[in-house]
Design a protein around this motif. Structure first.
Motif, PDB file in Angstrom:
ATOM      1  N   GLU A 119       0.788  -1.216   0.228  1.00 38.59           N
ATOM      2  CA  GLU A 119       0.160  -0.206  -0.130  1.00 38.59           C
ATOM      3  C   GLU A 119       0.894   1.370  -0.199  1.00 38.59           C
ATOM      4  OE1 GLU A 119      -2.971  -2.112   3.057  1.00 38.59           O
ATOM      5  OE2 GLU A 119      -2.533   0.114   3.652  1.00 38.59           O
ATOM      6  N   ALA A 120       2.034   1.088   0.592  1.00 41.17           N
ATOM      7  CA  ALA A 120       2.783   2.590   0.931  1.00 41.17           C
ATOM      8  C   ALA A 120       3.727   2.513  -0.095  1.00 41.17           C
ATOM      9  CB  ALA A 120       3.589   2.287   2.343  1.00 41.17           C
ATOM     10  N   GLY A 121       3.846   1.553  -0.973  1.00 45.83           N
ATOM     11  CA  GLY A 121       4.975   1.739  -2.248  1.00 45.83           C
ATOM     12  C   GLY A 121       6.402   1.596  -1.511  1.00 45.83           C
ATOM     13  N   ALA A 122       6.598   0.789  -0.473  1.00 48.57           N
ATOM     14  CA  ALA A 122       7.728   0.523  -0.055  1.00 48.57           C
ATOM     15  C   ALA A 122       8.480  -0.620  -0.171  1.00 48.57           C
ATOM     16  CB  ALA A 122       7.650   0.720   1.732  1.00 48.57           C
ATOM     17  N   ALA A 123       9.579  -0.674  -0.576  1.00 48.75           N
ATOM     18  CA  ALA A 123      10.358  -1.895  -0.704  1.00 48.75           C
ATOM     19  C   ALA A 123      10.450  -2.782   0.645  1.00 48.75           C
ATOM     20  CB  ALA A 123      11.719  -1.840  -0.919  1.00 48.75           C
ATOM     21  N   ALA A 124      10.277  -4.050   0.595  1.00 51.71           N
ATOM     22  CA  ALA A 124      10.535  -4.894   1.933  1.00 51.71           C
ATOM     23  C   ALA A 124      11.709  -5.505   2.000  1.00 51.71           C
ATOM     24  CB  ALA A 124       9.215  -5.719   1.845  1.00 51.71           C
ATOM     25  N   ILE A 125      12.627  -5.725   2.850  1.00 52.59           N
ATOM     26  CA  ILE A 125      13.870  -6.494   2.786  1.00 52.59           C
ATOM     27  C   ILE A 125      13.622  -7.428   4.053  1.00 52.59           C
ATOM     28  CG2 ILE A 125      16.142  -6.088   2.618  1.00 52.59           C
ATOM     29  CD1 ILE A 125      15.483  -4.140   1.098  1.00 52.59           C
ATOM     30  N   PRO A 126      13.736  -8.654   3.455  1.00 51.55           N
ATOM     31  CA  PRO A 126      13.773  -9.760   4.636  1.00 51.55           C
ATOM     32  C   PRO A 126      15.028  -9.807   5.033  1.00 51.55           C
ATOM     33  CG  PRO A 126      12.890 -10.913   2.419  1.00 51.55           C
ATOM     34  CD  PRO A 126      13.344  -9.308   2.232  1.00 51.55           C
ATOM     35  N   PHE A 127      15.539  -9.996   6.301  1.00 50.36           N
ATOM     36  CA  PHE A 127      16.659  -9.758   7.111  1.00 50.36           C
ATOM     37  C   PHE A 127      16.603 -10.891   8.230  1.00 50.36           C
ATOM     38  CE2 PHE A 127      19.431  -8.045  10.451  1.00 50.36           C
ATOM     39  CZ  PHE A 127      20.286  -7.189   9.898  1.00 50.36           C
ATOM     40  N   GLY A 128      17.723 -11.739   8.157  1.00 46.65           N
ATOM     41  CA  GLY A 128      17.755 -12.694   9.128  1.00 46.65           C
ATOM     42  C   GLY A 128      18.920 -12.317  10.123  1.00 46.65           C
ATOM     43  N   GLY A 129      20.058 -12.534  10.092  1.00 47.04           N
ATOM     44  CA  GLY A 129      21.130 -12.109  10.940  1.00 47.04           C
ATOM     45  C   GLY A 129      21.791 -10.923  10.615  1.00 47.04           C
ATOM     46  N   GLY A 130      21.627 -10.429   9.261  1.00 52.18           N
ATOM     47  CA  GLY A 130      22.344  -9.348   8.572  1.00 52.18           C
ATOM     48  C   GLY A 130      23.789  -9.656   8.335  1.00 52.18           C
ATOM     49  N   THR A 131      24.245 -10.808   8.133  1.00 49.16           N
ATOM     50  CA  THR A 131      25.567 -11.135   7.947  1.00 49.16           C
ATOM     51  C   THR A 131      25.999 -11.349   6.478  1.00 49.16           C
ATOM     52  OG1 THR A 131      25.257 -13.416   8.049  1.00 49.16           O
ATOM     53  CG2 THR A 131      25.576 -12.448  10.154  1.00 49.16           C
ATOM     54  N   SER A 132      25.083 -10.742   5.488  1.00 49.05           N
ATOM     55  CA  SER A 132      25.357 -10.774   4.228  1.00 49.05           C
ATOM     56  C   SER A 132      26.547 -10.125   3.951  1.00 49.05           C
ATOM     57  CB  SER A 132      24.305 -10.143   3.366  1.00 49.05           C
ATOM     58  OG  SER A 132      24.617  -9.647   2.217  1.00 49.05           O
ATOM     59  N   VAL A 133      27.312 -10.586   2.969  1.00 50.03           N
ATOM     60  CA  VAL A 133      28.522 -10.180   2.362  1.00 50.03           C
ATOM     61  C   VAL A 133      28.561  -9.613   0.934  1.00 50.03           C
ATOM     62  CG1 VAL A 133      30.223 -10.810   4.146  1.00 50.03           C
ATOM     63  CG2 VAL A 133      29.781 -12.335   2.239  1.00 50.03           C
ATOM     64  N   VAL A 134      27.420  -9.509   0.725  1.00 49.14           N
ATOM     65  CA  VAL A 134      27.199  -9.125  -0.982  1.00 49.14           C
ATOM     66  C   VAL A 134      26.067  -8.102  -1.098  1.00 49.14           C
ATOM     67  CG1 VAL A 134      28.044 -11.448  -1.588  1.00 49.14           C
ATOM     68  CG2 VAL A 134      25.549 -11.140  -1.040  1.00 49.14           C
ATOM     69  N   GLY A 135      25.902  -7.356  -0.052  1.00 44.43           N
ATOM     70  CA  GLY A 135      24.826  -6.195  -0.192  1.00 44.43           C
ATOM     71  C   GLY A 135      23.569  -6.561  -0.223  1.00 44.43           C
TER      72      GLY A 135
END
Ligand code: FAD
Length: 517
Positions: A119-135
């Protein structure tokens, strides 16, 4: 009572940070050890110093209880934990923090957050531990606002099926959290990526994570029995089956989907009893190539060592694990039955390739693993010391192995200038291996991001040109896109885009990762 907070600029919790004096000493020692001239130590930023753009969306009252725009939370969720993420956070540079961080308590909350994002036109970013090393979790998105969906509160083992040796686990459970609950049942998942302490089951599935075991069951793909995810167009749940030939696998499409198709909320995974017997050995070789030939023989022997990590002389010397100029193979076997026969046979094979082995006691395997899991803390010290520390990994078949490693090493060394590039083999297959490179150099203070970009491009180009994969287990995210786009077959990209449009027509889930539908 104060709540423990994770560092927004590094690994671990704020209360685990060494005192400034200790950090200065450790940083100076790191530079000396690497042979770099002394440099000023940069202390980590204070939380109060963070300045963020104002949030551009406000959650509706019905979601207020699970949403926050607290600056520390936004900063913590703005980046993963790659070298350049640490640098940007260290310097207080937050160009694209999420506007809101949502922490759902159950699947109904996840659904409500996704509906609000649409509804808000916002992106939704699933996040686990935030240890991604690739952005992978960085909200660099085309939308005018971004909401990060942190699955951390969904961290329970919900069910254990002893007959089938499987467990139903929520996606936000970190390594220690799920292992602690499985232990109550005398079971283990036995999946240990180096980020184990903070990364989550959902993150592992979304990125096709690789654990530290070198052969056999080590990729999360091998453990997943079924997955459940919520997409903007409904539930995606596969049937629990030990195997199935019914067309392309619905699990396989979610495994490695990096948050673009749905929010993984839980999975049934294959669990096992902890191994009862462990044996390990260290084997020295005159050079990496000779060691690699032994690894190939081991991988083709069907002995299946649990650990089979070959360090080149540069990497072995850094940890004083081997005499100068010698490569080191760390070999380990585990199992429900005694494994010393397998170890003896493996040492014989190594001997055929010039390896000099010695058995170690079982405890050394545990010590090795705990040093492995401590590495991320050391990286924070390197940043403070002004040392560029980048790692990248790939895989290649044995027929091209020697030339491949030489070409990638040379291209990386050329781009790095002063500094050192080391290589180890992390995973061994009958048909090839996964070389993992580490580049260490004096950082150009203030110019680290440009220095990193040049190095990353040179290494990635060399990998692509020599026919390797742009990632063996770190995923694609946003940072590997240029090379992934060249690696994948075009009809596959078209099909993946169509799948994404079908389940996420508004394109709100993690835009910019993997594909541009
Ligand atoms: C020091 C260090 C060591 C590492 N060692 C390893 C290693 O040994 N092996 C390895 O494979 N990787 C390793 N990594 C990379 C990283 O830890 C893995 O990619 C890990 O699987 C990410 O898990 P996470 O829970 O932190 O996911 P996040 O970083 O939070 O997210 C990663 C990606 O998955 C998506 N995602 C996360 N959770 C969900 C969900 N529930 N549903 C849908 N999408 C989701 C995100 O949107 C993002 O695209 C390492 C990273 C660091 C910093």
């Amino acid at each position: 009572m104060t709540t423990r907070r994770r560092k927004f600029w590094g690994w671990g919790y704020e209360d685990q940070q060494p005192a400034p004096r200790e950090l200065e000493q450790a940083a100076a020692a790191s530079r000396e050890r690497l042979g770099f001239v002394p440099a000023e130590v940069e202390l980590p930023p204070a939380a109060e110093a963070i300045e963020l753009p104002s949030p551009r969306v406000v959650p509706p009252p019905s979601l207020a209880a699970i949403c926050t725009s607290d600056p520390h939370e936004r900063a913590l969720h703005a980046y993963g934990r790659a070298y350049r993420d640490l640098i940007r956070a260290y310097r207080g540079r937050f160009d694209h923090p999420p506007d809101v961080v949502a922490r759902p308590r159950d699947e109904a909350d996840v659904e409500r957050v996704l509906s609000w994002c649409e509804e808000a036109g916002a992106a939704a970013i699933p996040f686990g531990g935030g240890t991604s090393v690739v952005g992978g979790v960085e909200p660099r998105v085309p939308q005018d606002a971004a909401v990060t969906i942190d699955l951390g509160a969904l961290d329970r083992v919900l069910d254990v099926d002893r007959d089938s040796r499987a467990a139903r686990i929520q996606a936000g459970a970190t390594g220690p959290r799920l292992e602690e609950q499985l232990r109550e049942h005398g079971l283990t998942l036995r999946h240990y990526p180096q980020s184990f302490e903070y990364s989550t089951l959902g993150g592992w599935i979304a990125t096709r994570a690789g654990g530290h075991y070198a052969t056999l069951h080590t990729h999360i793909d091998d453990f997943v029995e079924s997955v459940r995810a919520l997409t903007p167009r409904g539930e995606w749940e596969s049937r629990r089956l030990p195997g199935s030939g019914a067309g392309p696998s619905p699990d396989r499409l979610l495994i490695g989907s990096e948050g673009i198709l749905g929010v993984i909320t839980e999975a049934w995974v294959r669990v096992q009893e902890p191994p009862r017997f462990k044996e390990s050995a260290a084997v020295l070789f005159d050079g990496f190539e000779r060691g690699a030939r032994a690894v190939r023989a081991l991988a083709q022997s069907r002995l299946f060592p649990a650990n089979c990590r070959l360090l080149d002389p540069g990497e072995a010397a850094l940890s004083d694990a081997a005499p100068a100029g010698r490569a080191l193979l760390v070999l380990g076997f585990e199992g429900p039955d005694p494994v010393n026969g397998a170890l003896a046979r493996a040492l014989e094979l190594c001997g055929d390739h010039g390896g000099e082995g010695r058995e170690r006691d079982g405890a050394s395997e545990g010590a090795w693993r705990s040093a492995f899991l401590q590495m991320p803390y050391l990286r924070d010290t390197l940043v403070a010391a002004g040392i560029l520390a980048e790692t990248f990994e790939t895989a290649i078949t044995w027929d091209r192995f020697d030339a491949f490693v030489a070409e990638v090493r040379e291209a990386t060394e050329r781009a790095l200038g002063e500094g050192r590039v080391t290589c180890r083999l992390t995973h061994a297959y009958a048909d090839g291996a996964a070389p993992y490179f580490t580049a260490l150099a004096p950082a150009v203070r203030g110019g680290e991001l440009e220095q990193w970009a040049e190095l990353k491009a040179a290494a990635s180009e060399a990998i692509a040109a020599a026919g390797g994969t742009i990632t063996h287990h770190h995923a694609v995210g946003r940072d590997h896109r240029p090379w992934y786009d060249r690696q994948r077959p075009e009809p596959f990209a078209v099909a993946l885009c169509a799948a994404k449009r079908a389940v996420d027509p508004a394109g709100l889930l993690n835009p910019g990762v993997l594909i541009d539908p």
